[in-house]
Design a protein around this motif. Structure first.
Motif, PDB file in Angstrom:
ATOM      1  N   ALA A 155      -3.381 -15.492  -5.584  1.00  0.00           N
ATOM      2  CA  ALA A 155      -2.570 -13.996  -5.704  1.00  0.00           C
ATOM      3  C   ALA A 155      -3.324 -13.405  -6.890  1.00  0.00           C
ATOM      4  O   ALA A 155      -3.397 -14.076  -8.242  1.00  0.00           O
ATOM      5  CB  ALA A 155      -1.236 -14.054  -6.006  1.00  0.00           C
ATOM      6  N   THR A 156      -3.519 -11.906  -6.752  1.00  0.00           N
ATOM      7  CA  THR A 156      -4.111 -11.423  -8.157  1.00  0.00           C
ATOM      8  C   THR A 156      -3.156 -10.759  -8.946  1.00  0.00           C
ATOM      9  O   THR A 156      -3.251 -10.173  -9.936  1.00  0.00           O
ATOM     10  CB  THR A 156      -5.050 -10.386  -7.691  1.00  0.00           C
ATOM     11  N   GLY A 157      -1.774 -10.295  -8.090  1.00  0.00           N
ATOM     12  CA  GLY A 157      -0.741  -9.415  -8.829  1.00  0.00           C
ATOM     13  C   GLY A 157      -0.933  -8.188  -8.872  1.00  0.00           C
ATOM     14  O   GLY A 157      -0.254  -7.063  -9.343  1.00  0.00           O
ATOM     15  N   LYS A 158      -2.249  -7.713  -8.066  1.00  0.00           N
ATOM     16  CA  LYS A 158      -2.533  -6.160  -8.087  1.00  0.00           C
ATOM     17  C   LYS A 158      -1.765  -5.612  -6.608  1.00  0.00           C
ATOM     18  O   LYS A 158      -2.078  -6.321  -5.684  1.00  0.00           O
ATOM     19  CB  LYS A 158      -4.173  -5.881  -8.180  1.00  0.00           C
ATOM     20  N   LYS A 159      -1.378  -4.522  -6.632  1.00  0.00           N
ATOM     21  CA  LYS A 159      -0.625  -3.780  -5.766  1.00  0.00           C
ATOM     22  C   LYS A 159      -1.464  -2.739  -5.068  1.00  0.00           C
ATOM     23  O   LYS A 159      -2.039  -1.764  -5.780  1.00  0.00           O
ATOM     24  CB  LYS A 159       0.506  -3.459  -6.013  1.00  0.00           C
ATOM     25  N   ILE A 160      -1.808  -2.812  -3.716  1.00  0.00           N
ATOM     26  CA  ILE A 160      -2.264  -1.583  -3.139  1.00  0.00           C
ATOM     27  C   ILE A 160      -1.437  -0.846  -2.062  1.00  0.00           C
ATOM     28  O   ILE A 160      -0.812  -1.749  -1.395  1.00  0.00           O
ATOM     29  CB  ILE A 160      -3.489  -2.257  -2.132  1.00  0.00           C
ATOM     30  N   ALA A 161      -1.596   0.285  -1.873  1.00  0.00           N
ATOM     31  CA  ALA A 161      -0.581   1.052  -1.094  1.00  0.00           C
ATOM     32  C   ALA A 161      -1.550   1.635  -0.122  1.00  0.00           C
ATOM     33  O   ALA A 161      -2.735   2.160  -0.174  1.00  0.00           O
ATOM     34  CB  ALA A 161       0.129   2.244  -1.657  1.00  0.00           C
ATOM     35  N   ILE A 162      -1.246   1.456   1.277  1.00  0.00           N
ATOM     36  CA  ILE A 162      -2.078   1.887   2.466  1.00  0.00           C
ATOM     37  C   ILE A 162      -0.848   3.110   3.206  1.00  0.00           C
ATOM     38  O   ILE A 162       0.087   2.682   3.601  1.00  0.00           O
ATOM     39  CB  ILE A 162      -2.367   0.950   3.312  1.00  0.00           C
ATOM     40  N   VAL A 163      -1.488   4.121   3.497  1.00  0.00           N
ATOM     41  CA  VAL A 163      -0.501   5.313   4.171  1.00  0.00           C
ATOM     42  C   VAL A 163      -1.176   5.386   5.758  1.00  0.00           C
ATOM     43  O   VAL A 163      -2.103   5.791   5.829  1.00  0.00           O
ATOM     44  CB  VAL A 163      -0.738   6.646   3.516  1.00  0.00           C
ATOM     45  N   GLY A 164      -0.516   4.632   6.745  1.00  0.00           N
ATOM     46  CA  GLY A 164      -0.809   4.628   8.021  1.00  0.00           C
ATOM     47  C   GLY A 164      -1.019   3.272   8.565  1.00  0.00           C
ATOM     48  O   GLY A 164      -1.972   2.707   7.986  1.00  0.00           O
ATOM     49  N   ALA A 165      -0.216   3.039   9.425  1.00  0.00           N
ATOM     50  CA  ALA A 165      -0.567   1.770  10.016  1.00  0.00           C
ATOM     51  C   ALA A 165      -1.230   1.574  11.344  1.00  0.00           C
ATOM     52  O   ALA A 165      -0.950   1.122  12.210  1.00  0.00           O
ATOM     53  CB  ALA A 165       0.677   0.961  10.130  1.00  0.00           C
ATOM     54  N   GLY A 166      -2.301   2.442  11.599  1.00  0.00           N
ATOM     55  CA  GLY A 166      -3.281   2.667  12.690  1.00  0.00           C
ATOM     56  C   GLY A 166      -4.409   1.638  12.507  1.00  0.00           C
ATOM     57  O   GLY A 166      -4.345   0.639  11.517  1.00  0.00           O
ATOM     58  N   PRO A 167      -5.409   1.461  13.141  1.00  0.00           N
ATOM     59  CA  PRO A 167      -6.517   0.430  13.147  1.00  0.00           C
ATOM     60  C   PRO A 167      -7.117   0.510  11.795  1.00  0.00           C
ATOM     61  O   PRO A 167      -7.501  -0.413  11.159  1.00  0.00           O
ATOM     62  CB  PRO A 167      -7.541   0.983  14.094  1.00  0.00           C
ATOM     63  N   SER A 168      -7.456   1.777  11.051  1.00  0.00           N
ATOM     64  CA  SER A 168      -8.070   1.920  10.094  1.00  0.00           C
ATOM     65  C   SER A 168      -7.142   1.252   8.721  1.00  0.00           C
ATOM     66  O   SER A 168      -7.614   0.428   8.082  1.00  0.00           O
ATOM     67  CB  SER A 168      -8.780   3.287   9.645  1.00  0.00           C
ATOM     68  N   GLY A 169      -5.979   1.713   8.671  1.00  0.00           N
ATOM     69  CA  GLY A 169      -5.150   1.356   7.630  1.00  0.00           C
ATOM     70  C   GLY A 169      -5.023  -0.095   7.604  1.00  0.00           C
ATOM     71  O   GLY A 169      -4.780  -1.062   6.752  1.00  0.00           O
ATOM     72  N   LEU A 170      -4.715  -0.768   8.692  1.00  0.00           N
ATOM     73  CA  LEU A 170      -4.400  -2.251   9.099  1.00  0.00           C
ATOM     74  C   LEU A 170      -5.700  -3.080   8.837  1.00  0.00           C
ATOM     75  O   LEU A 170      -5.492  -3.953   8.055  1.00  0.00           O
ATOM     76  CB  LEU A 170      -4.014  -2.740  10.422  1.00  0.00           C
ATOM     77  N   THR A 171      -6.869  -2.691   8.953  1.00  0.00           N
ATOM     78  CA  THR A 171      -8.015  -3.399   9.018  1.00  0.00           C
ATOM     79  C   THR A 171      -8.100  -3.157   7.175  1.00  0.00           C
ATOM     80  O   THR A 171      -8.558  -4.530   6.623  1.00  0.00           O
ATOM     81  CB  THR A 171      -9.142  -2.480   9.449  1.00  0.00           C
ATOM     82  N   CYS A 172      -8.010  -2.028   6.527  1.00  0.00           N
ATOM     83  CA  CYS A 172      -8.248  -2.092   4.949  1.00  0.00           C
ATOM     84  C   CYS A 172      -7.139  -3.309   4.414  1.00  0.00           C
ATOM     85  O   CYS A 172      -7.665  -4.154   3.670  1.00  0.00           O
ATOM     86  CB  CYS A 172      -7.909  -0.935   4.495  1.00  0.00           C
ATOM     87  N   GLY A 173      -5.922  -3.110   4.970  1.00  0.00           N
ATOM     88  CA  GLY A 173      -4.693  -4.042   4.206  1.00  0.00           C
ATOM     89  C   GLY A 173      -5.112  -5.703   4.620  1.00  0.00           C
ATOM     90  O   GLY A 173      -4.953  -6.564   3.898  1.00  0.00           O
TER      91      GLY A 173
END
Length: 411
Positions: free
Chosen positions: A77-95
């Motif tokens: 764990a890095t402790g860094k937080k990432i927000a993704i807007v949209g749980a479509g294929p692009s957002g899910l892939t990034c996450g």
């Protein structure tokens, strides 16, 4: 080459491990992808392309149905937080890729379930939704969290996300239907393709009557036609060019024809005519093909010849666009600055790294490209994940490794 050899040797989990280095959704994409790669496959010089799409599906199906499924090792764990807007294929892939790297990833999704267009646009007969859910659950195994019914621009503003998270990836898609500019499109019985498919996916069957016209020639139009046919309707698909110019996948067109969908080519609707505020008939113009336009296809030209046909309902599936109504609000500006947009209302982010050029905001998928395919959205999500990793480490965000170009050389 690696995963093909592993599949041939019966090492399916190992094959999926290789596949998921680039494609985290092989169960879904193995069913719905247009398989652009097969068109470029050099095996076609000898006989026919390798069945890349089906082989990925086969390996992923085996992996899912076995005693255990492949899940990549999660880094510390890095402790860094990432927000993704949209749980479509692009957002899910990034996450998916960022959570595997040890980052704390939260996805904000406006709909009640994840998947984006995979869930709400692609019909059940093409992509079973229980299978999609299992694949998304696998993607979340390393800690990616999805918060549902979280519409950005409501209680949550982009400015707040930018301040509370180290990076933000906007993958809102392009699920807003573009209406037809014809007189009478507000009559009862006039629907938009995107809305029709989404309502059907939510279990809300629209009252279509018996005779249904579908306007358009893309995959969304075909999906609407085949869905309406499954409801027992008499379906006619109207397209202003010929069959050869249809952007829909050829095998989908053939399947629709075999299921009983009728086609009117070189035909364009010019007016919806109602009776008692309900659609009664449609006025069509016969078209002919002229010189090629910017898309490379021959431009449809009106002939001045018109005819009428009676329909109980019409579903216009001509195009889609990102829903950007929320972006003008102050709370959705970053340090008082709006998200830069193109003239097509898509995000003006870099193709190389998905970066919007200021603060910690990235954007990709259909929000950057406009309506495209799931595999293209996934490609953007993977680029965004790599760029965000570099951004968090203070490195240059461009990928300096030259991507292999499979296309034929310029003449």
């Amino acid at each position: 080459q690696s995963y093909l050899a592993l599949i041939a040797n019966g090492q399916h989990h190992e094959a999926v491990k290789v596949i998921k280095e680039n494609l985290p959704l092989p169960l879904s994409i193995g069913r719905v992808c247009p398989a652009f790669c097969e068109a470029e496959c050099r095996r076609s010089i000898v006989d026919e392309p390798i069945a890349i799409r089906q082989l990925k599906r086969y390996a992923a199906d085996f992996d899912l149905d076995d005693d255990w499924s492949f899940i990549p090792l999660k880094k510390e764990a890095t402790g860094k937080k990432i927000a993704i807007v949209g749980a479509g294929p692009s957002g899910l892939t990034c996450g998916y890729y960022l959570s595997n790297e040890g980052h704390d990833v939260t996805v904000f999704e406006a709909a009640p379930e994840a998947g984006g267009w995979l869930r709400y646009g692609i019909p059940e007969y093409r992509l079973p939704k229980d299978l999609l859910k299992k694949e998304i659950d696998l993607m979340c195994a390393n800690g990616m969290k999805i918060k549902y019914n979280q519409e950005i621009g409501g209680k949550i503003g982009l400015d707040k996300l930018s301040k509370e998270y180290e990076a933000v990836y906007l993958a809102i898609g392009a699920q807003k239907a573009v209406p037809m500019r014809v007189k009478g499109n507000d009559l009862e019985g006039c629907f938009l393709g995107v809305d029709f498919l989404k309502e059907f996916a939510l279990g809300k069957t629209q009252e279509l009557g018996n005779n249904v016209a579908i306007i358009g020639g893309g995959n969304t139009a075909i999906d609407c036609a085949r869905t309406a046919k499954r409801l027992g309707k008499n379906v006619t698909l109207i397209y202003r060019r010929t069959r050869a110019e249809m952007p829909a996948e050829a095998y989908e067109v053939v399947a629709a024809e075999e299921e009983g969908v009728k086609f009117h080519f070189l035909t364009n609707p010019v007016e919806n005519i109602g009776k008692n505020d309900k659609l009664y008939k449609i006025k069509f113009e016969t078209m002919e093909l002229g010189a090629p336009d910017d898309s490379g296809r021959r431009r449809p030209i009106g002939t001045g010849k018109f005819f009428f046909e009676k329909y109980d309902s019409v579903i216009a599936a001509i195009s889609q666009t990102p829903d950007i109504d929320f972006l003008g609000e102050k709370k959705n500006m970053i340090n008082g600055k709006m998200i830069p947009l193109t003239r097509w209302n898509t995000a003006d982010s870099s193709e190389e790294n998905m970066y919007l050029g200021f603060a910690n905001i990235f954007a990709g998928g259909d929000f950057r490209r406009g309506p495209a395919t799931a595999i293209e959205a996934i490609a953007d999500g993977r680029v965004a994940a790599r760029s965000i990793l570099r951004f968090l480490d203070g490195q240059i965000m461009e990928d300096l490794v030259t991507v292999f170009n499979s296309k034929k050389a310029e003449k």
